[in-house]
Design an enzyme around this catalytic site. Structure first.
Site, PDB file in Angstrom:
ATOM      1  N   GLU A 196       0.835  -1.205   0.000  1.00 26.56           N
ATOM      2  CA  GLU A 196       0.000   0.000   0.000  1.00 26.56           C
ATOM      3  C   GLU A 196       0.869   1.254   0.000  1.00 26.56           C
ATOM      4  OE1 GLU A 196      -4.016   1.665   2.092  1.00 26.56           O
ATOM      5  OE2 GLU A 196      -2.509   0.841   3.413  1.00 26.56           O
ATOM      6  N   GLY A 330       3.425   1.472  11.014  1.00 25.21           N
ATOM      7  CA  GLY A 330       3.088   0.766  12.246  1.00 25.21           C
ATOM      8  C   GLY A 330       2.630  -0.645  11.953  1.00 25.21           C
ATOM      9  N   ALA A 331       1.835  -0.789  10.862  1.00 28.18           N
ATOM     10  CA  ALA A 331       1.302  -2.098  10.489  1.00 28.18           C
ATOM     11  C   ALA A 331       0.615  -1.969   9.138  1.00 28.18           C
ATOM     12  CB  ALA A 331       0.300  -2.586  11.532  1.00 28.18           C
ATOM     13  N   MET A 332       0.291  -3.100   8.524  1.00 24.96           N
ATOM     14  CA  MET A 332      -0.411  -3.099   7.233  1.00 24.96           C
ATOM     15  C   MET A 332      -1.448  -4.207   7.201  1.00 24.96           C
ATOM     16  SD  MET A 332      -0.990  -1.901   4.322  1.00 24.96           S
ATOM     17  CE  MET A 332      -2.286  -2.643   3.313  1.00 24.96           C
ATOM     18  N   ASN A 334      -3.014  -6.241   5.201  1.00 29.20           N
ATOM     19  CA  ASN A 334      -3.202  -7.255   4.150  1.00 29.20           C
ATOM     20  C   ASN A 334      -4.253  -8.266   4.601  1.00 29.20           C
ATOM     21  OD1 ASN A 334      -0.644  -6.197   2.998  1.00 29.20           O
ATOM     22  ND2 ASN A 334       0.230  -7.265   4.761  1.00 29.20           N
ATOM     23  N   HIS A 366      -7.024  -1.526  15.091  1.00 29.14           N
ATOM     24  CA  HIS A 366      -7.046  -0.722  13.867  1.00 29.14           C
ATOM     25  C   HIS A 366      -6.959  -1.618  12.619  1.00 29.14           C
ATOM     26  CE1 HIS A 366      -5.819   3.020  11.597  1.00 29.14           C
ATOM     27  NE2 HIS A 366      -5.334   2.103  10.790  1.00 29.14           N
ATOM     28  N   GLU A 367      -5.973  -2.520  12.625  1.00 25.96           N
ATOM     29  CA  GLU A 367      -5.778  -3.371  11.444  1.00 25.96           C
ATOM     30  C   GLU A 367      -6.934  -4.352  11.266  1.00 25.96           C
ATOM     31  OE1 GLU A 367      -3.591  -2.348   9.507  1.00 25.96           O
ATOM     32  OE2 GLU A 367      -2.615  -1.068  10.978  1.00 25.96           O
ATOM     33  N   GLU A 389      -8.781   4.814   6.633  1.00 25.70           N
ATOM     34  CA  GLU A 389      -7.950   5.118   7.790  1.00 25.70           C
ATOM     35  C   GLU A 389      -8.692   5.840   8.913  1.00 25.70           C
ATOM     36  OE1 GLU A 389      -5.485   3.550   8.166  1.00 25.70           O
ATOM     37  OE2 GLU A 389      -4.832   2.991   6.167  1.00 25.70           O
TER      38      GLU A 389
END
Length: 956
Positions: A196, A330-332, A334, A366-367, A389
């Protein structure tokens, strides 16, 4: 994704514990409609076309792909070699043609294409070999064109087969290599993806735009000592000669390219099953497996919560969360394989503090929210990235409150809004939805405006509609657009129409919230109004200021565009007010009753009548609204008097809101600083930790500002005032990990402040703990809430600093390393700070991913500010080799090393540096934000320094 902590995608924080770095507001420019001229026009004027890398005309000139060829399914095969650090791969894409065309345009970046062929559906059925395709490349747009021998016909399916290879990327994007050190000191390698927003094209040629959703069938070849992971569960493994194995994964659901993920590593995992039967696993490098247990417990709880809240089951059979040793944000999110920076996922009871636990919980929440918001329903284009987001940030609040009420995140959420207000009250801010076209512009959209302001306006809307109606609207939106794409208006329509059939009572009114007043329900009957109201928040930049004047029993209201650093008397002020109008859902309470009154302000001015006489009025109840309030006349005096007499008559969040607004108004020239400082007198009686910390944070900010500028008479008096005035509460703090989350965060903050101010008892206690800990060779357990403080005091001696650097290299806890790195950055010796920066550039002992946070930390100390600023200017080209121009890291490095400046000399230096970058073709919106921030700081000092000096003389 999460930004780096202070927040990133999810947050922009590189991590909460570390100087909450906030990645900064950027401006951008992207076209939202998915309409592109159709393919035939390239024959009309060949001169208008760009030139491909081989010198021939390239048949497409737009940044956006044509919508003539639509991908349906990708068969992707990848074979990474972790020794030679490259990969070979092939793919077969099934496409549907909508209009006749002579070419297919795809995205591809830094991939060497060795072969490309085309089969019609008929060829494929009769196993006929494909026709060779000519491949043209146009790197400026990261596109390739496949020229077909005869026209592709409408409504037919074709298969495009491409063979390609590349090096594993050196940075943090595309298919890249990451390394980690084992306890035994061996370096091991893994290969991981991060796509991303626009980097799937670095791993395989694809239609790399969020609208082109497709199914993906992935196969990965690996050695027997490794594990391969992807979005879906593994179906089978085939043994090949030479000991190689090939893993085949189930076909994915329909999804966007940026969510595809695959990893080859040798990690270990822990697993559990949710109540609906989803297998959840947490992966980490083998020596860190014991730090995965908290994440597993939180993930199982949160996944269960979201399935119930959204009334939609998580659609995949499994969900993996994996801690990657080198990670940009911080994170993704997927789909089915969420990647994290180690500090955002791993929890080590020996070294992770209360705020670390809150951070990890937030990022997981969040993820996971993205598995619905973003993955199941995706924005049409990046101009609306806030739909992903902002929602994920908002859902952190809802989910963490529901699953871990003891973390009291509710009180922390106000900071999510206060953080973005700092940027949004500058003229250089941007609207939540804003065009963005180039990859750099798209990356810049991942900032506090999308993440934080997005979350705050959703929270305001929820407060206005009522929880139940809001939740129903969200469910309707997710169900209606599942496996599809949506835009702003789709969300507003769902939230307007969220009265489902079952909610209608005989009267035909939707009674979805018992708290709703009749006039509110009537108002909601006009569905257009939610959309009309919310577009004033998404399409206009900035934040409104509500000016309230009480006149007997009537209240005169006026709204303005709130600006920091531009005063009413400035010539430019009026022009910056024009054409701004918000529909503000106001709430207020008064001294005479606890009732929450509601009113929608849709005009510049309005008058409200109060039912009875009252000594004060407080607007923006519980700080749920995204606006600042100024009370004209005696309004502020009455509120300050109330705080001093009995602050508990105002709700805790209202007290936090008053402290925030009063200091914001000083920055806008609407109140004098002494008025705001007088308000802080009541804090010695404050019983709410968040309110006390809010008040202290402003006083601390002023101290650091004076200290950095070496205005020593004021900084010394301010230090004396803080230590005298807050002595009772500082002395009450124990050096332990006891109490509620807020007790613990208060302890960390107060003891850090006391030691920063050289408070003798604090320094003594920390030094004593540090030497005991060193004598025990690091075996002694120091309470986690004071760990950073003890390390920072210990780092002031050369022996201590060297010992900490050695430990940094050996430590297996990223939470601990974060605290050590911060401590090392507080040294007053230039050569030690210089050594840290060199280690960060080298990327072995201090990983490149931590360089931005390190520079930010060094730059905020009086002894490090010049060093960090000089370093960035001298090494700019080296930094750009490590990070993309639009990346969080570059934005944090720029703002982190400059935006605290407060002198005209420094403003000039920064301006010249930015001009030289622009001259080389590098433009970022952060440049203007930084210049405005420095200008604001200069004006703040000019206006308020004499007042501060005087006030301290009177009060110490």
């Amino acid at each position: 994704s999460a930004m780096v902590n202070s927040h990133r995608k999810p947050m922009f924080t590189i991590h909460t514990g570390f100087y909450c770095l906030v990645a900064i507001l950027l401006q951008i420019c992207i076209c939202s409609q998915f309409s592109v001229p159709s393919s035939h026009h390239f024959t009309e004027d060949p001169g208008a076309f760009p030139v491909a890398s081989n010198g021939e005309p390239f048949p497409w000139q737009e940044l956006r792909l044509p919508n003539v060829v639509i991908p349906l399914h990708y068969d992707l095969f990848v074979h990474p070699n972790l020794t030679s650090l490259d990969f070979v791969a092939s793919e077969k894409i099934e496409v549907l043609v909508s209009n006749a065309t002579q070419f297919i345009i795809l995205h591809s970046k830094d991939l060497e294409i060795t072969n490309a062929t085309l089969q019609s559906e008929e060829d494929s059925r009769y196993m006929k070999s494909g026709k060779e395709l000519k491949v043209l490349s146009y790197p400026a747009h990261q596109q390739i064109a496949l020229l077909v021998p005869e026209k592709l016909m409408p409504h037919l399916k074709y298969y495009v087969a491409i063979d390609f290879q590349a090096r594993l990327s050196d940075g943090f994007k595309g298919f890249y290599k990451s390394t980690y050190r084992t306890l035994g000191g061996e370096t091991r390698i893994l290969a991981v993806t991060d796509f991303e927003p626009t980097q799937a094209r670095m791993a395989f040629p694809c239609f790399d735009e969020p609208l082109f959703k497709a199914n993906f069938s992935i196969k990965i070849r690996r050695e027997s000592g490794h594990t391969a992971l992807s979005n879906m569960p593994k179906v089978k493994t085939i043994e090949l000669e030479g000991g190689l194995l090939e893993d085949h994964f189930e076909t994915t659901v329909k999804m966007s390219t940026y969510l595809v993920a695959y990893i080859v590593c040798d990690f270990h995992s822990v697993s559990g099953i949710t109540s609906s039967g989803v297998k959840v696993s947490i992966y980490a490098s083998p020596d860190k497996r014991n730090q995965t247990h908290y994440a597993l417990q939180a993930s199982l709880k949160l996944l269960d919560f979201y399935e119930k809240y959204f009334d939609i089951n998580y659609p995949l059979p499994k969900l993996d969360l994996i801690a990657i040793p080198d990670f940009a944000s911080g994170a993704m999110e997927n789909w089915g394989l969420i990647t994290y920076r180690e500090t955002s996922l791993l929890f080590d009871p020996k070294t992770s503090s209360a705020s670390d636990k809150l951070w990890v919980t937030r990022v997981i929440a969040h993820e996971m929210a993205h598995q619905w918001f973003g993955n199941l329903v995706t924005m049409e284009w990046w101009n609306d990235i806030w739909l992903n987001e902002g929602f994920a940030n908002y859902m952190e609040l809802i989910a963490v409150n529901a699953t871990y009420p003891e973390l009291q995140f509710d009180d922390h959420f106000l900071d999510v809004c206060f953080e973005v207000i700092t940027k949004d009250s500058l003229n250089s801010s941007r609207p939540i939805s804003k065009p963005a076209e180039t990859p750099t512009q798209i990356q810049e959209m991942f900032d506090e405006v999308s993440y934080n302001k997005g979350a705050c306006i959703l929270n305001m809307l929820k407060d206005f509609l009522g929880e139940e109606k809001f939740q129903k609207g969200i469910i309707q939106y997710l169900k209606k657009f599942s496996y599809r794409n949506a835009k702003n208006d789709d969300l507003w329509n769902s939230l307007s129409n969220s009265c489902l059939e079952s909610d209608f009572t005989s009267g035909g009114v939707c009674h979805s919230d018992s708290k709703m007043t009749n006039n509110m329900l009537t108002f909601l009957g006009e569905n257009a109004e939610v959309k009309e109201m919310m577009t004033t928040w998404t399409l206009q930049k900035g934040i409104p200021l509500l000016v309230v004047k009480q006149d007997g029993r009537s209240l005169r209201l006026q709204q303005e565009h709130f600006l920091q650093g531009v005063f009413q008397e400035d010539p430019e002020w009026r022009a910056l007010q024009e054409r701004y109008l918000w529909h503000i859902p106001l709430t207020y309470c008064t001294s005479s009753s606890n009732v929450i009154h509601r009113h929608i302000l849709k005009s510049k001015t309005d008058i409200l009548d109060l039912p009875e006489k009252t000594s004060w009025v407080k607007f923006n109840v519980d700080s749920n609204g995204y606006y600042i309030v100024h009370y004209e006349g005696h309004g502020w005096d009455q509120l300050i008097t109330q705080l001093n007499q009995n602050h508990t008559l105002l709700r805790p969040k209202d007290r936090i809101g008053l402290i925030h607004d009063v200091f914001q108004l000083v920055g806008a020239g609407r109140l004098t600083l002494d008025k705001a400082l007088d308000m802080t007198h009541y804090l010695k009686h404050e019983t709410s930790s968040p309110a006390l910390l809010k008040g202290l944070s402003y006083l601390e900010l002023f101290y650091h500002m004076m200290d950095r500028r070496n205005i020593s008479d004021v900084s010394e008096n301010l230090k004396r005032y803080l230590l005298q005035y807050f002595k009772p509460v500082i002395d009450r703090q124990s050096w332990s990990d006891e109490g509620s989350v807020w007790d613990r965060m208060l302890r960390s903050a107060l003891l850090k402040l006391a030691c920063d101010l050289n408070h003798a008892p604090c320094i003594q206690k920390a030094a004593e703990l540090f030497s005991q800990w060193m004598e025990s060779s690091g075996k002694l357990n120091i309470p986690t809430d004071v760990l950073k403080i003890v390390y920072s005091v210990g780092a002031q001696t050369t022996t201590g600093w060297n010992y900490l650097l050695e430990l940094y290299e050996l430590s297996m806890s990223s939470a601990e390393k974060y605290k050590i790195l911060y401590a090392l950055s507080t040294s007053k010796h230039q050569e030690k700070l210089q050594k840290l920066i060199e280690l960060g550039m080298e990327g072995k002992v201090i990983k490149t991913q931590d360089l931005a946070a390190l520079l930010h930390a060094i730059a905020r100390r009086p002894k490090g500010q010049q060093l960090a600023w000089d370093f960035v200017r001298e090494n700019w080209t080296h930094l750009l080799k490590k990070f993309d121009l639009g990346s969080f890291a570059i934005r944090i490095i720029i703002s982190g090393t400059t935006s605290h400046f407060s002198s005209k000399d420094k403003l000039q230096e920064v301006k010249l540096f930015f001009e030289s970058l622009e001259a080389q073709g590098s433009h970022l919106d952060i440049f203007q934000i930084v210049l405005e921030t420095i200008t604001k700081n200069i004006k703040w000092l000019e206006k308020n320094l004499p007042t501060l000096r005087m006030w301290l003389l009177v009060n110490t």
